[in-house]
Design a protein around this motif. Structure first.
Motif, mmCIF file in Angstrom:
data_model
loop_
_atom_site.group_PDB
_atom_site.id
_atom_site.type_symbol
_atom_site.label_atom_id
_atom_site.label_comp_id
_atom_site.label_asym_id
_atom_site.label_seq_id
_atom_site.Cartn_x
_atom_site.Cartn_y
_atom_site.Cartn_z
ATOM 1 N N GLN A 243 0.833 -1.209 0.000
ATOM 2 C CA GLN A 243 0.000 0.000 0.000
ATOM 3 C C GLN A 243 0.867 1.257 0.000
ATOM 4 N N ALA A 244 2.058 1.139 0.563
ATOM 5 C CA ALA A 244 2.999 2.264 0.594
ATOM 6 C C ALA A 244 3.900 2.268 -0.642
ATOM 7 N N ASN A 245 3.557 1.429 -1.637
ATOM 8 C CA ASN A 245 4.311 1.314 -2.892
ATOM 9 C C ASN A 245 5.750 0.855 -2.688
ATOM 10 N N ALA A 246 5.965 0.086 -1.628
ATOM 11 C CA ALA A 246 7.307 -0.434 -1.356
ATOM 12 C C ALA A 246 7.366 -1.929 -1.642
ATOM 13 N N GLN A 247 8.522 -2.371 -2.112
ATOM 14 C CA GLN A 247 8.741 -3.782 -2.345
ATOM 15 C C GLN A 247 9.679 -4.342 -1.279
ATOM 16 N N VAL A 248 9.435 -5.573 -0.892
ATOM 17 C CA VAL A 248 10.278 -6.259 0.088
ATOM 18 C C VAL A 248 11.090 -7.334 -0.626
ATOM 19 N N VAL A 249 12.364 -7.419 -0.309
ATOM 20 C CA VAL A 249 13.240 -8.428 -0.892
ATOM 21 C C VAL A 249 14.081 -9.033 0.230
ATOM 22 N N ALA A 250 14.137 -10.352 0.282
ATOM 23 C CA ALA A 250 14.967 -11.048 1.268
ATOM 24 C C ALA A 250 16.158 -11.666 0.556
ATOM 25 N N ILE A 251 17.324 -11.645 1.205
ATOM 26 C CA ILE A 251 18.557 -12.144 0.593
ATOM 27 C C ILE A 251 19.299 -13.029 1.582
ATOM 28 N N SER A 252 19.734 -14.211 1.126
ATOM 29 C CA SER A 252 20.563 -15.087 1.950
ATOM 30 C C SER A 252 21.654 -15.698 1.078
ATOM 31 N N PRO A 253 22.702 -16.250 1.684
ATOM 32 C CA PRO A 253 23.781 -16.852 0.901
ATOM 33 C C PRO A 253 23.468 -18.268 0.432
ATOM 34 N N GLU A 254 22.273 -18.739 0.691
ATOM 35 C CA GLU A 254 21.930 -20.113 0.346
ATOM 36 C C GLU A 254 21.749 -20.304 -1.158
ATOM 37 N N LEU A 255 21.901 -21.536 -1.582
ATOM 38 C CA LEU A 255 21.696 -21.895 -2.977
ATOM 39 C C LEU A 255 20.235 -21.668 -3.371
ATOM 40 N N PRO A 256 19.963 -21.450 -4.671
ATOM 41 C CA PRO A 256 18.599 -21.163 -5.119
ATOM 42 C C PRO A 256 17.554 -22.184 -4.673
ATOM 43 N N ASP A 257 17.916 -23.465 -4.607
ATOM 44 C CA ASP A 257 16.942 -24.472 -4.173
ATOM 45 C C ASP A 257 16.450 -24.204 -2.758
ATOM 46 N N ASN A 258 17.332 -23.709 -1.909
ATOM 47 C CA ASN A 258 16.944 -23.407 -0.537
ATOM 48 C C ASN A 258 16.111 -22.130 -0.470
ATOM 49 N N ALA A 259 16.390 -21.200 -1.373
ATOM 50 C CA ALA A 259 15.564 -19.996 -1.466
ATOM 51 C C ALA A 259 14.155 -20.376 -1.885
ATOM 52 N N LEU A 260 14.057 -21.321 -2.802
ATOM 53 C CA LEU A 260 12.740 -21.796 -3.245
ATOM 54 C C LEU A 260 12.028 -22.501 -2.105
ATOM 55 N N SER A 261 12.764 -23.260 -1.322
ATOM 56 C CA SER A 261 12.182 -23.997 -0.202
ATOM 57 C C SER A 261 11.563 -23.060 0.825
ATOM 58 N N ILE A 262 12.279 -21.989 1.186
ATOM 59 C CA ILE A 262 11.744 -21.072 2.192
ATOM 60 C C ILE A 262 10.568 -20.281 1.627
ATOM 61 N N THR A 263 10.608 -20.003 0.322
ATOM 62 C CA THR A 263 9.494 -19.303 -0.318
ATOM 63 C C THR A 263 8.222 -20.129 -0.247
ATOM 64 N N GLU A 264 8.353 -21.410 -0.541
ATOM 65 C CA GLU A 264 7.186 -22.296 -0.522
ATOM 66 C C GLU A 264 6.722 -22.580 0.898
ATOM 67 N N LYS A 265 7.655 -22.815 1.804
ATOM 68 C CA LYS A 265 7.323 -23.164 3.178
ATOM 69 C C LYS A 265 6.520 -22.070 3.864
ATOM 70 N N HIS A 266 6.923 -20.823 3.645
ATOM 71 C CA HIS A 266 6.262 -19.703 4.318
ATOM 72 C C HIS A 266 5.298 -18.954 3.402
ATOM 73 N N GLU A 267 5.063 -19.503 2.201
ATOM 74 C CA GLU A 267 4.134 -18.910 1.242
ATOM 75 C C GLU A 267 4.439 -17.426 1.037
ATOM 76 N N LEU A 268 5.685 -17.151 0.748
ATOM 77 C CA LEU A 268 6.129 -15.771 0.599
ATOM 78 C C LEU A 268 5.699 -15.192 -0.740
ATOM 79 N N ALA A 269 5.234 -13.960 -0.693
ATOM 80 C CA ALA A 269 4.790 -13.274 -1.909
ATOM 81 C C ALA A 269 5.768 -12.173 -2.303
ATOM 82 N N PHE A 270 6.988 -12.242 -1.780
ATOM 83 C CA PHE A 270 8.028 -11.302 -2.181
ATOM 84 C C PHE A 270 9.270 -12.103 -2.560
ATOM 85 N N PRO A 271 10.169 -11.513 -3.348
ATOM 86 C CA PRO A 271 11.335 -12.251 -3.841
ATOM 87 C C PRO A 271 12.313 -12.644 -2.732
#
Length: 215
Positions: free
Chosen positions: A103-131
């Motif tokens: 609503q404030a026109n801001a985007q949220v982005v999370a960054i970790s040193p993990e491999l892409p497969d692990n990034a996908l895992s956390i995205t799916e596990k927590h149903e994240l709607a941001f990158p």
């Protein structure tokens, strides 16, 4: 409403109650030594220009900071990995407030040193709607002055917890980012910065949202 700080404290209290005092002491000592090392002396602060890093998201798509700013301010949060319970609490807390950031026109982005497969895992596990971006080798975190090597004393403890950082990150450096959160405005300038050597402390999403609204 329970704050992220409350949840983090509850998690820390439970850990201390359920783990041997020797383990708790080793971890506390390592945190104190990291704080005393001055790790954050060269980390980016309010008023600095945010590096225009480009990293892959969970699907392998390259995401660049400058392209995100085309739609408004960007909230960037660096976390250690999906194996960290404090990181998971933080990620979920940002997801819960995501509609408010949008609503404030801001985007949220999370960054970790993990491999892409692990990034996908956390995205799916927590149903994240941001990158969730994969910063393999901590190249982005290094540009922000956040990188450190996990203390030798902690490595066997983490292994005993079932945490294998080399497998998660795809290298043997044991390097991690200090958890940190930034608000970057449309000019690429950092307008809010929160970074702590103590991994049990995180920026309160409501405070980050307030910083966004103040732009």
């Amino acid at each position: 409403m329970t704050t992220l700080s409350d949840q983090l404290q509850e998690t820390q209290n439970a850990f201390k109650q359920n783990k041997p005092s020797e383990t708790v002491d080793v971890m506390a000592t390592a945190t104190a030594e990291l704080e005393a090392s001055g790790i954050l002396a060269n980390s980016l602060e309010v008023g600095n220009q945010a590096p225009d890093i480009e990293l892959p998201d969970a699907t392998g798509k390259a995401v660049k900071r400058s392209s995100l700013l085309a739609n408004g301010p960007v909230v960037i949060t660096f976390y250690r990995g999906q194996w960290c319970p404090y990181c998971n609490l933080e990620i979920r807390a940002f997801q819960q407030l995501l509609p408010n950031f949008q609503q404030a026109n801001a985007q949220v982005v999370a960054i970790s040193p993990e491999l892409p497969d692990n990034a996908l895992s956390i995205t799916e596990k927590h149903e994240l709607a941001f990158p969730v971006l994969s910063d393999v080798g901590n190249t982005g975190a290094r540009d922000y002055g956040l990188v450190f090597a996990l203390a030798e004393s902690l490595r066997p403890l983490y292994k005993g917890f079932g945490i294998d950082i080399p497998v998660s990150n795809g290298d043997n450096s044991f390097e991690l980012p200090v958890p940190a959160t930034y608000v970057v405005d449309s000019t690429g300038t950092i307008r809010y910065a929160y970074a702590k050597a103590d991994y049990t402390l995180r920026a309160e999403p409501a405070d980050v949202l307030a910083a966004v609204k103040a732009l």
